[in-house]
Design a protein around this motif. Structure first.
Motif, short mmCIF file in Angstrom:
data_model
loop_
_atom_site.label_atom_id
_atom_site.label_comp_id
_atom_site.label_asym_id
_atom_site.label_seq_id
_atom_site.Cartn_x
_atom_site.Cartn_y
_atom_site.Cartn_z
N HIS A 103 0.85 -1.19 0.00
CA HIS A 103 0.00 0.00 0.00
C HIS A 103 0.88 1.24 0.00
CE1 HIS A 103 0.64 0.46 4.40
NE2 HIS A 103 0.54 -0.86 4.42
N ALA A 104 0.27 2.37 -0.29
CA ALA A 104 1.01 3.61 -0.51
C ALA A 104 1.79 4.07 0.71
CB ALA A 104 0.04 4.71 -0.96
N LYS A 105 1.24 3.87 1.90
CA LYS A 105 1.92 4.31 3.11
C LYS A 105 3.27 3.63 3.27
CE LYS A 105 1.95 6.73 6.94
NZ LYS A 105 1.93 8.22 6.90
N ASP A 106 3.31 2.33 3.03
CA ASP A 106 4.58 1.60 3.10
C ASP A 106 5.55 2.07 2.02
OD1 ASP A 106 4.14 0.11 5.33
OD2 ASP A 106 3.85 -1.80 4.30
N ALA A 107 5.03 2.34 0.82
CA ALA A 107 5.88 2.84 -0.28
C ALA A 107 6.50 4.18 0.09
CB ALA A 107 5.08 2.95 -1.56
N GLU A 108 5.71 5.03 0.72
CA GLU A 108 6.22 6.34 1.15
C GLU A 108 7.34 6.19 2.17
OE1 GLU A 108 2.08 8.92 0.50
OE2 GLU A 108 2.65 8.20 2.50
N ARG A 109 7.21 5.23 3.07
CA ARG A 109 8.26 4.97 4.05
C ARG A 109 9.55 4.53 3.37
NH1 ARG A 109 6.36 0.35 7.27
NH2 ARG A 109 8.36 0.59 8.34
N MET A 110 9.44 3.65 2.39
CA MET A 110 10.61 3.18 1.66
C MET A 110 11.31 4.32 0.93
SD MET A 110 8.59 -0.12 0.17
CE MET A 110 9.79 -0.82 -0.94
N ILE A 111 10.52 5.14 0.27
CA ILE A 111 11.07 6.25 -0.51
C ILE A 111 11.73 7.28 0.41
CG2 ILE A 111 10.46 8.18 -2.04
CD1 ILE A 111 8.17 6.28 -3.08
N SER A 112 11.12 7.51 1.58
CA SER A 112 11.69 8.45 2.54
C SER A 112 13.06 8.00 3.02
CB SER A 112 10.74 8.61 3.74
OG SER A 112 11.30 9.45 4.71
N VAL A 328 13.78 2.39 -14.30
CA VAL A 328 12.51 2.50 -13.55
C VAL A 328 12.83 2.78 -12.08
CG1 VAL A 328 10.30 1.43 -12.98
CG2 VAL A 328 11.49 0.80 -15.10
N PRO A 329 12.92 4.06 -11.69
CA PRO A 329 13.13 4.39 -10.28
C PRO A 329 11.97 3.85 -9.43
CG PRO A 329 13.49 6.31 -11.68
CD PRO A 329 12.87 5.25 -12.54
N ALA A 330 12.30 3.24 -8.30
CA ALA A 330 11.26 2.64 -7.47
C ALA A 330 10.22 3.66 -7.00
CB ALA A 330 11.89 1.94 -6.27
N ALA A 331 10.64 4.92 -6.85
CA ALA A 331 9.71 5.96 -6.39
C ALA A 331 8.51 6.09 -7.32
CB ALA A 331 10.43 7.30 -6.27
N GLU A 332 8.68 5.75 -8.60
CA GLU A 332 7.56 5.84 -9.54
C GLU A 332 6.48 4.81 -9.24
OE1 GLU A 332 8.95 5.84 -13.57
OE2 GLU A 332 10.07 7.72 -13.32
N GLY A 333 6.86 3.74 -8.51
CA GLY A 333 5.88 2.72 -8.15
C GLY A 333 4.81 3.23 -7.21
N LEU A 334 5.06 4.36 -6.54
CA LEU A 334 4.07 4.94 -5.64
C LEU A 334 2.82 5.36 -6.41
CD1 LEU A 334 3.16 6.04 -2.88
CD2 LEU A 334 4.46 8.13 -3.38
N SER A 335 2.99 5.86 -7.62
CA SER A 335 1.85 6.37 -8.40
C SER A 335 0.85 5.27 -8.73
CB SER A 335 2.35 7.04 -9.68
OG SER A 335 3.12 8.18 -9.38
N SER A 336 1.34 4.12 -9.22
CA SER A 336 0.41 3.04 -9.54
C SER A 336 -0.22 2.47 -8.27
CB SER A 336 1.10 1.94 -10.34
OG SER A 336 2.23 1.45 -9.67
N LEU A 337 0.52 2.48 -7.16
CA LEU A 337 -0.06 2.04 -5.88
C LEU A 337 -1.20 2.95 -5.44
CD1 LEU A 337 2.72 0.83 -3.41
CD2 LEU A 337 0.66 -0.40 -4.14
#
Length: 394
Positions: A103-112, A328-337
Motif C-alpha cells: 500500500h502507498a503508506k509503506d511505499a512512502e516509508r521506503m522512498i523516505s 525504472v526508479p522505485a519511487a515511480e511505483g508509488l503512483s500506480s499504488l
C-alpha cells in the motif's frame, strides 16, 4: 562497457521469480550472486548447495555479512518494505519486485528512507521491476502518445480480464487471497504492471470512482473483479475493468484522441489516423451526418517480444556501475499504488476518491479489513466463504 569489478548480489525470496532472476543473472558478466534468502530452511539449503552460494533464513544476517553491493527483493508484497528499508540503511542498492509495497503508506516509508540515505551515498540505486516498460509495443504506444499523434486525448478504455485464476491458485498458501497475507487481489497482484503502464501513459488521475467485488467468484476476501472510472486534468476520461474470473479473458486497450484512435490487443496495434481534428470538425462541418476521413494502419509483434525482466536486471547493474538513475526508479511505483489503493478505497467508501491519495486513510481502512476479517480457508472448493467487507464502511 568495461567494469573494474563484479557487483555482488543477494536474492531475497526464492520463489519462481527469485529463481528466474538467479538464472538470468548467472549469464551476466558484471555481477555474481553470492547469497540467497528464503524462509524455508530446507529450501534455502538445497538451493544454496545447487547454486554454490551462501544461504540464509535470516535476511538481517545476510545484509550484515558485509559482502553485498546489491539485493533483489522478490518476497511477498508485505515483506518488501521491511527488507528494502534494512538494505537501504546499509547503503545496499535495491531492485524490488512489483508492486513496490502492499500500500502507498509503506511505499512512502521506503522512498523516505531512500531519500535520506541518498544524502550519504549519492550513487545509491533504488529501482523497481516494472519490465513492461521495456517491451517494444509499449514503447511504441508511449511514443505515439508523447508525440501527440492522437492530439488531445479524450478517452481510454482498458479491459484487463485475461488473468483467469482457479481456486487452486489461491489454495496454495494461507496468505493468498487475504488482506493480511497479500493486501489486495487482482489489482495489486495481477494488474500491477498494467496499472503501472496506465500511469506511465496517462499520468496520475485526479479522481477515481470504482466498484470492486470481494470474493465474488472465489473463496477469497480480496477483490476478484473491479470496474473503475478515472478522471484526469484536461478532460481525459478512462475506464478500467479487471477480473480473475473470466475465461476466455480480454486484454484490450483503446486510446481515443481528437486525431484518431489506437487499439492494442493480442500484440497488435491498430492505428486510426484522422485527416483533421474531430473536435474541430464538430464545429465547422456543414453536413449533419458528416464524418472525418481517416486512414488505418497496423503493426504487430511476435511472441518473442514478451516481458523484459532481463533488460531490467541489466539496467540495474549498469545504473550501479555507471552511477546513474535506473530505467525504472522505485519511487515511480508509488503512483500506480495510489491508483490501486484508490480503486479499493472508492469501492469501500462507495464514493469518489481524490488523488494524490491520502495514504493514512487507506492504511486505516486496510488495517480495519485485517482486524475485522472473519475469513477462513474453505475445507473444499465448493465452500464459498464470502464476506461483505463494505459493511464496516457504511
Amino acid at each position: 562497457m568495461k567494469v573494474k569489478s563484479k557487483v555482488n548480489i543477494g536474492i531475497i525470496g526464492m520463489g519462481n521469480m527469485g529463481k528466474l532472476y538467479y538464472e538470468q543473472l548467472s549469464h551476466m558478466e558484471p555481477c555474481q550472486v553470492v547469497s540467497i534468502w528464503s524462509q524455508k530452511e530446507e529450501k534455502v539449503r538445497k538451493l544454496a548447495e545447487e547454486y554454490g552460494v551462501q544461504g540464509y533464513t535470516d535476511y538481517i544476517a545476510m545484509l550484515d555479512a558485509g559482502n553485498l553491493d546489491a539485493v533483489i527483493v522478490a518476497t511477498p508484497h508485505y515483506q518488501h518494505t521491511a527488507v528494502t528499508i534494512e538494505a537501504l540503511r546499509r547503503n545496499i542498492h535495491v531492485l524490488v519486485e512489483k508492486p513496490i509495497a502492499a500500500h502507498a503508506k509503506d511505499a512512502e516509508r521506503m522512498i523516505s528512507v531512500y531519500n535520506e540515505q541518498k544524502k550519504l551515498k549519492p550513487d545509491l540505486v533504488f529501482a523497481a521491476i516494472y519490465q513492461q516498460r521495456t517491451v517494444p509495443q509499449w514503447q511504441y504506444i508511449k511514443q505515439l502518445v508523447q508525440e501527440g499523434k492522437l492530439g488531445r486525448l479524450m478517452r481510454f478504455a482498458w479491459f484487463n480480464t485475461n488473468w483467469f485464476r482457479p481456486q487452486a491458485y489461491f489454495n496454495v498458501g494461507n496468505w493468498r487471497g487475504t488482506w493480511n497475507g497479500e493486501g489486495g487481489g487482482v489489482l495489486l497482484n495481477q494488474c500491477a504492471h498494467n496499472l503501472d503502464m496506465m500511469w506511465w501513459l496517462f499520468g496520475l488521475p485526479q479522481a477515481i470512482t470504482a466498484t470492486a467485488s470481494f470474493g465474488k467468484y472465489h473463496n477469497i476476501e480480496v477483490e476478484d473483479e473491479v470496474h473503475a472510472v478515472l478522471e484526469y486534468t484536461g478532460g481525459l476520461m478512462g475506464s478500467f475493468v479487471a477480473s480473475t474470473s473470466e475465461w476466455p479473458g480480454t486484454d484490450r486497450l483503446e486510446i481515443v484522441g481528437e486525431y484518431g484512435k489506437l487499439v492494442y490487443e493480442q500484440k497488435k496495434v491498430t492505428l486510426y489516423q484522422n485527416a483533421e481534428s474531430a473536435l474541430d470538425y464538430i464545429h465547422h462541418a456543414k453536413q449533419a451526418f458528416g464524418t472525418v476521413k481517416h486512414d488505418v494502419s497496423e503493426i504487430a509483434w511476435d511472441e518473442s517480444t514478451g516481458p523484459g525482466h532481463e533488460r531490467i536486471l541489466e539496467d540495474f547493474l549498469q545504473a550501479i556501475t555507471e552511477k546513474r538513475e535506473p530505467l525504472v526508479p522505485a519511487a515511480e511505483g508509488l503512483s500506480s499504488l495510489m491508483i490501486i489503493n484508490g480503486m479499493v478505497l472508492s469501492s469501500l467508501r462507495e464514493s469518489k476518491v481524490r488523488l494524490p491519495l491520502d495514504s493514512d486513510e487507506y492504511d486505516r481502512a486496510l488495517q480495519k479489513l485485517i482486524q475485522d476479517s472473519t475469513y477462513r480457508k474453505p475445507e473444499s472448493n465448493h465452500d464459498h466463504v464470502m464476506v461483505d467487507v463494505k459493511d464496516s464502511f457504511r
